[in-house]
Design an enzyme around this catalytic site. Structure first.
Site, PDB file in Angstrom:
ATOM      1  N   ASP A 126       2.014 -11.256  -7.876  1.00 43.67           N
ATOM      2  CA  ASP A 126       3.365 -10.714  -8.032  1.00 43.67           C
ATOM      3  C   ASP A 126       3.279  -9.426  -8.837  1.00 43.67           C
ATOM      4  O   ASP A 126       3.144  -9.457 -10.067  1.00 43.67           O
ATOM      5  CB  ASP A 126       4.252 -11.738  -8.744  1.00 43.67           C
ATOM      6  CG  ASP A 126       5.670 -11.233  -8.948  1.00 43.67           C
ATOM      7  OD1 ASP A 126       5.995 -10.130  -8.432  1.00 43.67           O
ATOM      8  OD2 ASP A 126       6.459 -11.921  -9.623  1.00 43.67           O
TER       9      ASP A 126
ATOM     10  N   LYS B 145       5.543  -7.381  -9.426  1.00 41.66           N
ATOM     11  CA  LYS B 145       6.787  -7.069 -10.140  1.00 41.66           C
ATOM     12  C   LYS B 145       6.847  -7.726 -11.507  1.00 41.66           C
ATOM     13  O   LYS B 145       7.791  -7.498 -12.270  1.00 41.66           O
ATOM     14  CB  LYS B 145       7.991  -7.514  -9.295  1.00 41.66           C
ATOM     15  CG  LYS B 145       8.127  -6.758  -7.983  1.00 41.66           C
ATOM     16  CD  LYS B 145       9.363  -7.192  -7.209  1.00 41.66           C
ATOM     17  CE  LYS B 145       9.505  -6.395  -5.910  1.00 41.66           C
ATOM     18  NZ  LYS B 145      10.696  -6.824  -5.142  1.00 41.66           N
TER      19      LYS B 145
ATOM     20  N   ARG C  15       2.339   6.165  -1.724  1.00 44.92           N
ATOM     21  CA  ARG C  15       2.789   7.535  -1.966  1.00 44.92           C
ATOM     22  C   ARG C  15       2.526   7.899  -3.429  1.00 44.92           C
ATOM     23  O   ARG C  15       2.476   7.032  -4.307  1.00 44.92           O
ATOM     24  CB  ARG C  15       4.287   7.665  -1.690  1.00 44.92           C
ATOM     25  CG  ARG C  15       4.676   7.504  -0.243  1.00 44.92           C
ATOM     26  CD  ARG C  15       6.052   8.093   0.002  1.00 44.92           C
ATOM     27  NE  ARG C  15       6.751   7.406   1.085  1.00 44.92           N
ATOM     28  CZ  ARG C  15       7.903   7.814   1.595  1.00 44.92           C
ATOM     29  NH1 ARG C  15       8.498   8.888   1.090  1.00 44.92           N
ATOM     30  NH2 ARG C  15       8.478   7.147   2.580  1.00 44.92           N
TER      31      ARG C  15
ATOM     32  N   ARG D 222       4.315   4.036 -11.392  1.00 42.25           N
ATOM     33  CA  ARG D 222       5.516   3.256 -11.699  1.00 42.25           C
ATOM     34  C   ARG D 222       5.202   1.776 -11.882  1.00 42.25           C
ATOM     35  O   ARG D 222       5.907   1.070 -12.616  1.00 42.25           O
ATOM     36  CB  ARG D 222       6.559   3.447 -10.596  1.00 42.25           C
ATOM     37  CG  ARG D 222       7.174   4.844 -10.586  1.00 42.25           C
ATOM     38  CD  ARG D 222       8.406   4.929  -9.704  1.00 42.25           C
ATOM     39  NE  ARG D 222       8.121   4.772  -8.289  1.00 42.25           N
ATOM     40  CZ  ARG D 222       7.755   5.774  -7.498  1.00 42.25           C
ATOM     41  NH1 ARG D 222       7.621   7.022  -7.999  1.00 42.25           N
ATOM     42  NH2 ARG D 222       7.530   5.574  -6.218  1.00 42.25           N
TER      43      ARG D 222
ATOM     44  N   HIS E 190       2.731  10.135   9.371  1.00 46.28           N
ATOM     45  CA  HIS E 190       1.696   9.344  10.031  1.00 46.28           C
ATOM     46  C   HIS E 190       0.623  10.294  10.548  1.00 46.28           C
ATOM     47  O   HIS E 190       0.781  11.520  10.529  1.00 46.28           O
ATOM     48  CB  HIS E 190       2.279   8.506  11.161  1.00 46.28           C
ATOM     49  CG  HIS E 190       2.839   7.190  10.703  1.00 46.28           C
ATOM     50  ND1 HIS E 190       2.075   6.230  10.069  1.00 46.28           N
ATOM     51  CD2 HIS E 190       4.094   6.669  10.783  1.00 46.28           C
ATOM     52  CE1 HIS E 190       2.814   5.180   9.786  1.00 46.28           C
ATOM     53  NE2 HIS E 190       4.058   5.421  10.206  1.00 46.28           N
TER      54      HIS E 190
ATOM     55  N   ILE F 146      -0.268  11.472  13.326  1.00 53.50           N
ATOM     56  CA  ILE F 146       0.121  12.544  14.230  1.00 53.50           C
ATOM     57  C   ILE F 146       0.670  13.751  13.473  1.00 53.50           C
ATOM     58  O   ILE F 146       0.454  14.904  13.869  1.00 53.50           O
ATOM     59  CB  ILE F 146       1.144  12.031  15.276  1.00 53.50           C
ATOM     60  CG1 ILE F 146       1.331  13.040  16.397  1.00 53.50           C
ATOM     61  CG2 ILE F 146       2.468  11.656  14.623  1.00 53.50           C
ATOM     62  CD1 ILE F 146       2.144  12.491  17.568  1.00 53.50           C
ATOM     63  N   ASN F 147       1.367  13.493  12.365  1.00 61.23           N
ATOM     64  CA  ASN F 147       1.936  14.579  11.571  1.00 61.23           C
ATOM     65  C   ASN F 147       0.867  15.307  10.769  1.00 61.23           C
ATOM     66  O   ASN F 147       0.871  16.541  10.681  1.00 61.23           O
ATOM     67  CB  ASN F 147       2.995  14.038  10.616  1.00 61.23           C
ATOM     68  CG  ASN F 147       3.981  13.112  11.291  1.00 61.23           C
ATOM     69  OD1 ASN F 147       4.124  11.959  10.883  1.00 61.23           O
ATOM     70  ND2 ASN F 147       4.646  13.581  12.333  1.00 61.23           N
TER      71      ASN F 147
ATOM     72  N   ASP G 186      -6.177   9.201  10.530  1.00 60.44           N
ATOM     73  CA  ASP G 186      -6.326   7.966   9.759  1.00 60.44           C
ATOM     74  C   ASP G 186      -7.778   7.655   9.424  1.00 60.44           C
ATOM     75  O   ASP G 186      -8.113   7.351   8.273  1.00 60.44           O
ATOM     76  CB  ASP G 186      -5.751   6.783  10.533  1.00 60.44           C
ATOM     77  CG  ASP G 186      -4.238   6.672  10.419  1.00 60.44           C
ATOM     78  OD1 ASP G 186      -3.654   7.403   9.604  1.00 60.44           O
ATOM     79  OD2 ASP G 186      -3.648   5.865  11.148  1.00 60.44           O
TER      80      ASP G 186
END
Length: 380
Positions: free
Chosen positions: A64, A66, A89, A95, A130, A132-133, A160
């Protein structure tokens, strides 16, 4: 024999795609990889993780993230490790309280691998994307496709896995070697934009020498040349030729009955390529794939049939090398590359069971402490 990375421990924060592929590679070559998965929801690409090749040969601990206790547990695990891999990200690990400053304070030798599409910095760093981008932005996608056609994504192999996962695995090992040689741990910032750009280094060399233009399908390796392309056969199958060097091209002409056709003397004249390609297209349609294989396979033409997945598994060359293996009923590529004095790790599929108790015993948690964490819902 457990592979050349025996004794290396990697903590993997569960994700999808390139992070798991990089960790699969590390596990294939002998590293102990402990995968931290969410307690309530497994993070993997397939609904059934027992069929997900990218998750093979790992131990899983479900935590967990959190809860403060869960974060403390991860910190204890990372303190015992040589490296960590995460694919969130930028800012997510910070965080959670698991950013590199925190974890490297606990473990100064830690190699902290970060896998993203855009990288940790730059104006697009916070954005979603992703494969492709990422390969679109790096210029790689522009190079893939036929003349007068749209760019064609090469599935997700270039962003990837080629530009992402394999770059991360290399960066992790380079940084781990630096630590072994007396250096400190550091962050490895692996971006698929950077990696996919790097994969086209040779094409940038061609451009610098005036040997490549930005018009798709008109260049040496992008299906522009008649001697480097795929051709359909009489039975609707396909074959590939890559007869670049003069001696290989001469052998192609000989085997294909083209030695006396003067049009094919202009091998390296791009103005003649469309006409010569039309001639080869018509020629390859006169025989089946099997017939062309009987004539050309195994020669220095640089020839191979275009095989489907099942055909690739059954091909004698792949069978002889053990290129594909079956593990727990799942056919998959075998670990690569090979070594002369050591073995890679035979793949084993994820079994869906947590290895939490065994892993935590290994870092000094006793049965009472583990039971308390289980009863409070911190771990599975």
């Amino acid at each position: 024999m457990a592979g050349p990375l025996e004794g290396i421990r990697i903590i993997e924060m569960a994700g999808i795609g390139p992070g798991p592929f990089a960790c699969m590679m590390l596990a294939d070559h002998g590293a102990e990889v402990i995968r931290i998965d969410r307690l309530a929801k497994n993070i993997h690409f397939l609904p059934d993780e027992k069929q997900d090749v990218l998750l093979r040969s790992r131990k899983t601990v479900r935590v967990d993230l959190k809860s403060p206790e869960g974060i403390a547990l991860v910190r204890d695990l990372v303190s015992s490790a040589d490296g960590l891999v995460e694919g969130f990200r930028p800012g997510v690990m910070e965080r959670l309280g698991l950013g590199p400053e925190v974890l490297q304070a606990d473990n100064p030798a830690l190699v902290y691998g970060r896998m993203t599409g855009w990288g940790q910095t730059g104006p697009l760093a916070p954005a979603a994307g992703h494969d492709i981008n990422y390969i679109a932005l790096s210029g790689a996608l522009h190079a893939f496709g036929r003349k007068d056609g749209p760019p064609t994504p090469p599935i997700n192999a270039v962003g990837d896995f080629g530009g992402g996962a394999m770059m991360l695995a290399f960066g992790m090992l380079a940084a781990l070697l630096h630590v072994k040689n007396g250096g400190r741990g550091q962050v490895v910032d692996c971006a698929m934009t950077d990696g996919s750009a790097l994969l086209l280094a040779m094409i940038w060399s061609f451009r610098a020498q005036g040997m490549w233009n930005d018009r798709r399908g008109e260049n040496l390796l992008d299906t522009g040349a008649h001697f480097y392309d795929v051709y359909q056969t009489a039975d609707g199958e396909w074959v590939s030729i890559g007869s670049i060097e003069p001696q290989f091209y001469a052998l192609l002409r000989e085997k294909a009955g083209l030695a006396d056709d003067p049009a094919f003397d202009a091998q390296l004249d791009p103005r003649q390529w469309p006409v010569l390609k039309d001639k080869l297209t018509a020629l390859f349609l006169t025989r089946t794939r099997e017939e062309w294989c009987a004539l050309m396979e195994g020669t220095d033409i640089c020839f191979a049939p275009v095989l489907g997945f099942d055909e690739a598994v059954a091909h004698p060359h792949n069978a002889a090398r053990g290129t594909f293996v079956e593990a727990d009923g799942v056919m998959q590529p075998a670990p690569a590359p090979r070594y002369s004095a050591l073995e890679t790790v035979a793949p084993r599929m994820a079994d869906g069971q947590s290895a939490t108790e065994a892993v935590l015993n290994g870092i000094g948690y006793d049965a009472t402490r583990i039971a308390a964490l289980q009863s409070s819902g911190v771990i599975a």
